[in-house]
Motif scaffolding. Structure first.
Motif, PDB file in Angstrom:
ATOM      1  N   UNK A 153      27.551  -7.597  27.637  1.00  0.00           N
ATOM      2  CA  UNK A 153      27.910  -8.487  28.744  1.00  0.00           C
ATOM      3  C   UNK A 153      28.756  -9.655  28.240  1.00  0.00           C
ATOM      4  N   UNK A 154      28.348 -10.248  27.135  1.00  0.00           N
ATOM      5  CA  UNK A 154      29.108 -11.374  26.571  1.00  0.00           C
ATOM      6  C   UNK A 154      30.490 -10.920  26.132  1.00  0.00           C
ATOM      7  N   UNK A 155      30.571  -9.751  25.525  1.00  0.00           N
ATOM      8  CA  UNK A 155      31.853  -9.225  25.061  1.00  0.00           C
ATOM      9  C   UNK A 155      32.805  -9.008  26.231  1.00  0.00           C
ATOM     10  N   UNK A 156      32.310  -8.384  27.289  1.00  0.00           N
ATOM     11  CA  UNK A 156      33.191  -8.133  28.439  1.00  0.00           C
ATOM     12  C   UNK A 156      33.556  -9.436  29.133  1.00  0.00           C
ATOM     13  N   UNK A 157      32.635 -10.376  29.158  1.00  0.00           N
ATOM     14  CA  UNK A 157      32.919 -11.678  29.766  1.00  0.00           C
ATOM     15  C   UNK A 157      34.017 -12.398  28.988  1.00  0.00           C
ATOM     16  N   UNK A 158      33.934 -12.381  27.666  1.00  0.00           N
ATOM     17  CA  UNK A 158      34.965 -13.012  26.846  1.00  0.00           C
ATOM     18  C   UNK A 158      36.312 -12.319  27.015  1.00  0.00           C
ATOM     19  N   UNK A 159      36.285 -11.000  27.143  1.00  0.00           N
ATOM     20  CA  UNK A 159      37.535 -10.249  27.341  1.00  0.00           C
ATOM     21  C   UNK A 159      38.187 -10.642  28.659  1.00  0.00           C
ATOM     22  N   UNK A 160      37.380 -10.726  29.713  1.00  0.00           N
ATOM     23  CA  UNK A 160      37.914 -11.112  31.028  1.00  0.00           C
ATOM     24  C   UNK A 160      38.458 -12.536  30.972  1.00  0.00           C
TER      25      UNK A 160
END
Length: 85
Positions: free
Chosen positions: A28-35
């Motif tokens: 979740x954190x990884x995808x949030x940072x990517x977005x």
């Protein structure tokens, strides 16, 4: 406090559940940072385009100013009277 016995399998299950939750959190954190990074890149691209437009306008105005520049009157010698007598 009561004497509560916990089996080894319950501890193992709990540990696996915690590890799964950690994996989900990391994803979740990884995808949030990517977005967030993609949104920031988009904002920066927009700002760069605005700066290019502004720079083009400044260059256009400066070019027009050079073309329409009126020559300044000749300087008067400091010994010479500015008014004819």
């Amino acid at each position: 406090m009561s004497n509560l016995l916990v089996s080894r399998s319950e501890i193992t299950d709990l540990f696996h559940e915690m590890m799964l939750q950690m994996d989900v959190l990391e994803e979740t954190m990884s995808s949030s940072l990517k977005i967030e990074r993609e949104e920031m890149e988009e904002v920066m691209k927009h700002q760069i385009n605005r700066l290019h437009v502004t720079l083009d306008e400044v260059e256009k105005v400066m070019a027009e100013h050079r073309v329409s520049k009126v020559p300044a009157p000749k300087a008067i010698n400091f010994n010479q009277n500015a008014y004819s007598v």
